[in-house]
Design a protein around this motif. Structure first.
Motif, PDB file in Angstrom:
ATOM      1  N   GLN A 158       8.938 -11.952   3.944  1.00 23.84           N
ATOM      2  CA  GLN A 158       7.971 -11.118   4.267  1.00 23.84           C
ATOM      3  C   GLN A 158       7.639  -9.760   3.534  1.00 23.84           C
ATOM      4  O   GLN A 158       8.607  -9.211   3.121  1.00 23.84           O
ATOM      5  CB  GLN A 158       8.069 -10.601   5.730  1.00 23.84           C
ATOM      6  N   PRO A 159       6.591  -9.276   3.440  1.00 23.11           N
ATOM      7  CA  PRO A 159       6.336  -8.110   2.611  1.00 23.11           C
ATOM      8  C   PRO A 159       6.596  -6.977   3.209  1.00 23.11           C
ATOM      9  O   PRO A 159       6.554  -6.841   4.501  1.00 23.11           O
ATOM     10  CB  PRO A 159       4.722  -8.078   2.157  1.00 23.11           C
ATOM     11  N   VAL A 160       7.077  -5.842   2.599  1.00 24.88           N
ATOM     12  CA  VAL A 160       7.388  -4.608   3.282  1.00 24.88           C
ATOM     13  C   VAL A 160       6.459  -3.638   2.734  1.00 24.88           C
ATOM     14  O   VAL A 160       6.899  -3.460   1.360  1.00 24.88           O
ATOM     15  CB  VAL A 160       9.089  -4.643   3.094  1.00 24.88           C
ATOM     16  N   ALA A 161       5.629  -3.146   3.167  1.00 27.05           N
ATOM     17  CA  ALA A 161       5.211  -1.948   2.828  1.00 27.05           C
ATOM     18  C   ALA A 161       5.718  -0.611   2.939  1.00 27.05           C
ATOM     19  O   ALA A 161       6.236  -0.176   3.794  1.00 27.05           O
ATOM     20  CB  ALA A 161       3.691  -1.721   3.394  1.00 27.05           C
ATOM     21  N   GLU A 162       5.835   0.080   1.648  1.00 25.02           N
ATOM     22  CA  GLU A 162       6.410   1.386   1.370  1.00 25.02           C
ATOM     23  C   GLU A 162       5.822   2.109   0.459  1.00 25.02           C
ATOM     24  O   GLU A 162       5.506   1.837  -0.590  1.00 25.02           O
ATOM     25  CB  GLU A 162       8.025   1.121   1.141  1.00 25.02           C
ATOM     26  N   LEU A 163       5.860   3.315   0.812  1.00 26.22           N
ATOM     27  CA  LEU A 163       4.999   4.572  -0.143  1.00 26.22           C
ATOM     28  C   LEU A 163       6.154   5.415  -0.432  1.00 26.22           C
ATOM     29  O   LEU A 163       6.973   5.945   0.424  1.00 26.22           O
ATOM     30  CB  LEU A 163       4.002   5.344   0.716  1.00 26.22           C
ATOM     31  N   GLU A 164       6.143   5.987  -1.867  1.00 24.03           N
ATOM     32  CA  GLU A 164       6.900   7.134  -2.155  1.00 24.03           C
ATOM     33  C   GLU A 164       6.454   8.352  -1.569  1.00 24.03           C
ATOM     34  O   GLU A 164       5.294   8.601  -1.543  1.00 24.03           O
ATOM     35  CB  GLU A 164       6.937   7.200  -3.611  1.00 24.03           C
ATOM     36  N   GLY A 165       7.308   9.177  -0.892  1.00 21.43           N
ATOM     37  CA  GLY A 165       6.870  10.213  -0.157  1.00 21.43           C
ATOM     38  C   GLY A 165       6.386  11.312  -1.362  1.00 21.43           C
ATOM     39  O   GLY A 165       6.748  11.295  -2.530  1.00 21.43           O
ATOM     40  N   GLN A 166       5.579  12.391  -1.015  1.00 19.93           N
ATOM     41  CA  GLN A 166       5.285  13.203  -1.758  1.00 19.93           C
ATOM     42  C   GLN A 166       6.174  14.115  -2.119  1.00 19.93           C
ATOM     43  O   GLN A 166       6.859  14.835  -1.417  1.00 19.93           O
ATOM     44  CB  GLN A 166       3.918  14.027  -1.409  1.00 19.93           C
ATOM     45  N   GLU A 167       6.301  14.650  -3.473  1.00 26.44           N
ATOM     46  CA  GLU A 167       7.412  15.397  -4.173  1.00 26.44           C
ATOM     47  C   GLU A 167       6.709  16.568  -5.139  1.00 26.44           C
ATOM     48  O   GLU A 167       7.081  17.543  -5.120  1.00 26.44           O
ATOM     49  CB  GLU A 167       8.355  14.674  -4.943  1.00 26.44           C
ATOM     50  N   ILE A 168       5.350  16.509  -5.274  1.00 28.21           N
ATOM     51  CA  ILE A 168       4.716  17.396  -6.009  1.00 28.21           C
ATOM     52  C   ILE A 168       3.567  17.833  -5.469  1.00 28.21           C
ATOM     53  O   ILE A 168       2.751  16.990  -4.971  1.00 28.21           O
ATOM     54  CB  ILE A 168       4.263  16.689  -7.435  1.00 28.21           C
ATOM     55  N   TYR A 169       3.406  19.144  -5.129  1.00 26.93           N
ATOM     56  CA  TYR A 169       2.404  19.771  -4.385  1.00 26.93           C
ATOM     57  C   TYR A 169       1.789  20.718  -5.474  1.00 26.93           C
ATOM     58  O   TYR A 169       1.993  21.065  -6.478  1.00 26.93           O
ATOM     59  CB  TYR A 169       2.855  20.529  -3.311  1.00 26.93           C
ATOM     60  N   CYS A 170       0.051  20.968  -5.140  1.00 30.05           N
ATOM     61  CA  CYS A 170      -0.441  21.910  -5.895  1.00 30.05           C
ATOM     62  C   CYS A 170      -0.532  21.440  -7.256  1.00 30.05           C
ATOM     63  O   CYS A 170      -0.460  22.332  -8.269  1.00 30.05           O
ATOM     64  CB  CYS A 170       0.090  23.449  -5.732  1.00 30.05           C
ATOM     65  N   ASP A 171      -0.882  20.352  -7.423  1.00 32.99           N
ATOM     66  CA  ASP A 171      -1.156  19.596  -8.785  1.00 32.99           C
ATOM     67  C   ASP A 171      -2.428  19.233  -8.850  1.00 32.99           C
ATOM     68  O   ASP A 171      -2.792  18.586  -9.856  1.00 32.99           O
ATOM     69  CB  ASP A 171      -0.143  18.506  -8.810  1.00 32.99           C
ATOM     70  N   GLY A 172      -3.392  19.825  -8.120  1.00 31.32           N
ATOM     71  CA  GLY A 172      -4.736  19.396  -8.498  1.00 31.32           C
ATOM     72  C   GLY A 172      -5.220  18.317  -7.711  1.00 31.32           C
ATOM     73  O   GLY A 172      -4.654  17.613  -6.818  1.00 31.32           O
ATOM     74  N   LEU A 173      -6.675  17.941  -7.718  1.00 34.23           N
ATOM     75  CA  LEU A 173      -7.151  16.999  -6.773  1.00 34.23           C
ATOM     76  C   LEU A 173      -7.115  15.638  -6.978  1.00 34.23           C
ATOM     77  O   LEU A 173      -7.260  14.650  -6.330  1.00 34.23           O
ATOM     78  CB  LEU A 173      -8.915  17.234  -6.727  1.00 34.23           C
ATOM     79  N   THR A 174      -6.449  15.337  -8.074  1.00 41.07           N
ATOM     80  CA  THR A 174      -6.023  13.917  -8.726  1.00 41.07           C
ATOM     81  C   THR A 174      -4.523  13.721  -8.162  1.00 41.07           C
ATOM     82  O   THR A 174      -3.798  14.486  -8.699  1.00 41.07           O
ATOM     83  CB  THR A 174      -6.642  13.488  -9.986  1.00 41.07           C
ATOM     84  N   PHE A 175      -4.300  12.412  -7.635  1.00 40.91           N
ATOM     85  CA  PHE A 175      -2.928  12.279  -7.232  1.00 40.91           C
ATOM     86  C   PHE A 175      -2.612  10.889  -7.694  1.00 40.91           C
ATOM     87  O   PHE A 175      -3.535   9.869  -7.359  1.00 40.91           O
ATOM     88  CB  PHE A 175      -2.866  12.420  -5.583  1.00 40.91           C
ATOM     89  N   ASP A 176      -1.403  10.489  -8.104  1.00 39.05           N
ATOM     90  CA  ASP A 176      -0.953   9.295  -8.423  1.00 39.05           C
ATOM     91  C   ASP A 176       0.005   8.731  -7.416  1.00 39.05           C
ATOM     92  O   ASP A 176       0.952   9.505  -7.331  1.00 39.05           O
ATOM     93  CB  ASP A 176      -0.343   9.377  -9.808  1.00 39.05           C
ATOM     94  N   PHE A 177      -0.365   7.810  -6.855  1.00 41.96           N
ATOM     95  CA  PHE A 177       0.447   7.130  -5.960  1.00 41.96           C
ATOM     96  C   PHE A 177       1.348   6.068  -6.527  1.00 41.96           C
ATOM     97  O   PHE A 177       0.823   5.443  -7.305  1.00 41.96           O
ATOM     98  CB  PHE A 177      -0.599   6.574  -4.849  1.00 41.96           C
ATOM     99  N   GLU A 178       2.607   6.249  -5.746  1.00 45.91           N
ATOM    100  CA  GLU A 178       3.666   5.366  -6.151  1.00 45.91           C
ATOM    101  C   GLU A 178       3.982   4.329  -5.121  1.00 45.91           C
ATOM    102  O   GLU A 178       4.163   4.821  -4.066  1.00 45.91           O
ATOM    103  CB  GLU A 178       4.767   6.230  -6.319  1.00 45.91           C
ATOM    104  N   ASN A 179       3.712   3.050  -5.506  1.00 47.76           N
ATOM    105  CA  ASN A 179       3.921   1.746  -4.387  1.00 47.76           C
ATOM    106  C   ASN A 179       5.250   1.319  -4.640  1.00 47.76           C
ATOM    107  O   ASN A 179       5.646   0.860  -5.339  1.00 47.76           O
ATOM    108  CB  ASN A 179       2.839   0.792  -4.692  1.00 47.76           C
ATOM    109  N   LEU A 180       6.204   1.611  -3.427  1.00 48.11           N
ATOM    110  CA  LEU A 180       7.554   1.144  -3.497  1.00 48.11           C
ATOM    111  C   LEU A 180       7.535  -0.069  -2.467  1.00 48.11           C
ATOM    112  O   LEU A 180       8.556  -0.436  -1.984  1.00 48.11           O
ATOM    113  CB  LEU A 180       8.391   1.928  -2.989  1.00 48.11           C
ATOM    114  N   SER A 181       6.532  -1.083  -2.352  1.00 44.34           N
ATOM    115  CA  SER A 181       6.569  -2.243  -1.565  1.00 44.34           C
ATOM    116  C   SER A 181       7.569  -3.246  -2.258  1.00 44.34           C
ATOM    117  O   SER A 181       7.536  -3.336  -3.247  1.00 44.34           O
ATOM    118  CB  SER A 181       5.209  -2.599  -1.164  1.00 44.34           C
TER     119      SER A 181
END
Length: 290
Positions: free
Chosen positions: A47-70
């Motif tokens: 079975q797939p397990v969905a998981e996201l990396e928690g946010q560690e970088i703040y105040c870095d602009g309006l573009t965000f790079d999401f990290e998929n840990l699924s």
């Protein structure tokens, strides 16, 4: 460990398995007194397990790079949580998304694979303007009359707070202004300057060094101070400055020179003053008349 161990349907459906990942499935067909069987191994995918990396970088602009840990997934569906938008979506494994404005957004990730049930995870991400403080380091100045101006840069948030540090030898050791000016120092030397900006719970700093040069010393000697015309006069410079010097000699009869140790011929009797005005690349100016 299936929910149904036996079935007499031709095409049984909704068979679920629990436990082991490999099962032996047998099919027996009866027709007109005849019987035939076949047995196959059936592997149940994890079975797939969905998981996201928690946010560690703040105040870095309006573009965000999401990290998929699924895990155990082959396809993904992202919703970046912009209210009122239906096209803030992506099917990439690790997407980037540019938000139109700052805010806290609830991001949803659905992880899927064939022959399994999808898994869903949500997480909040705080998106704020880029905070990257800096200021242009002003050029060196002479000690006499030194006065510096500074301009804070690298922020967007209008509610940002500022803290400048100029040191104990300045006329203003600290400041909370965005662009402080008229900052002077009590002696020549190099001085560290610090800027800290706070915004949206983020704090970042920038440091640089300014230089204040000693005032130049000015002096010169006239080798021939009197005589009959035409009188050839040699002038020897003994000025000193920490940086390059520019000379302007005025001989009192309209003649001038720009070299360090000039000569000049006086053709008319009289008394003349020789004036040296020296300047440096940092704007230091000294004048001496003899």
């Amino acid at each position: 460990n299936a929910n149904v161990n036996f079935s007499d349907d031709q095409s049984p459906e909704n068979i679920t398995f629990n436990g082991a990942l490999t099962y032996e499935v047998s099919l027996t067909v009866f027709d007109n007194g005849c019987e035939a069987s076949v047995t196959e191994l059936f592997e149940v995918p994890p079975q797939p397990v969905a998981e996201l990396e928690g946010q560690e970088i703040y105040c870095d602009g309006l573009t965000f790079d999401f990290e998929n840990l699924s895990e155990n997934a082959t396809s993904y569906s992202w919703d970046f949580g912009v209210p009122g938008l239906s096209n803030d979506m992506s099917a990439l494994t690790n997407p980037s998304y540019t938000y139109a404005d700052t805010g806290v957004y609830t991001v949803t990730l659905i992880a899927s694979s064939d022959f399994t049930c999808s898994d869903t995870v949500t997480a909040e991400y705080a998106i704020y303007w880029l905070l990257d403080p800096y200021f242009e380091t002003p050029p060196a100045q002479c000690f006499e009359g030194n006065a510096f101006s500074f301009e804070a840069m690298g922020f967007e948030e209008s509610s940002s707070e500022f803290e400048w540090e100029f040191g104990a030898l300045s006329n203003m050791p600290t400041s909370v202004l965005v662009n402080p000016s008229g900052i002077s120092f009590a002696e020549p030397g190099t001085f560290p300057i610090g800027l800290t900006i706070s915004a949206n719970g983020c704090v970042d700093s920038y440091n640089s060094v300014i230089e204040i040069l000693p005032n130049p010393t000015i002096n010169f000697n006239i080798l021939e101070s009197s005589g009959c015309p035409p009188l050839l006069v040699h002038v020897l410079d003994s000025a000193f400055a920490a940086t390059q010097i520019t000379y302007l000699w005025e001989f009192g009869d309209g003649g001038i020179s720009n070299i360090p140790n000039p000569t000049h011929i006086y053709n008319v009797p009289g008394t003349y003053d020789i004036t040296l005005t020296m300047s440096t690349t940092e704007g230091c100016i000294e004048t001496l008349q003899m």
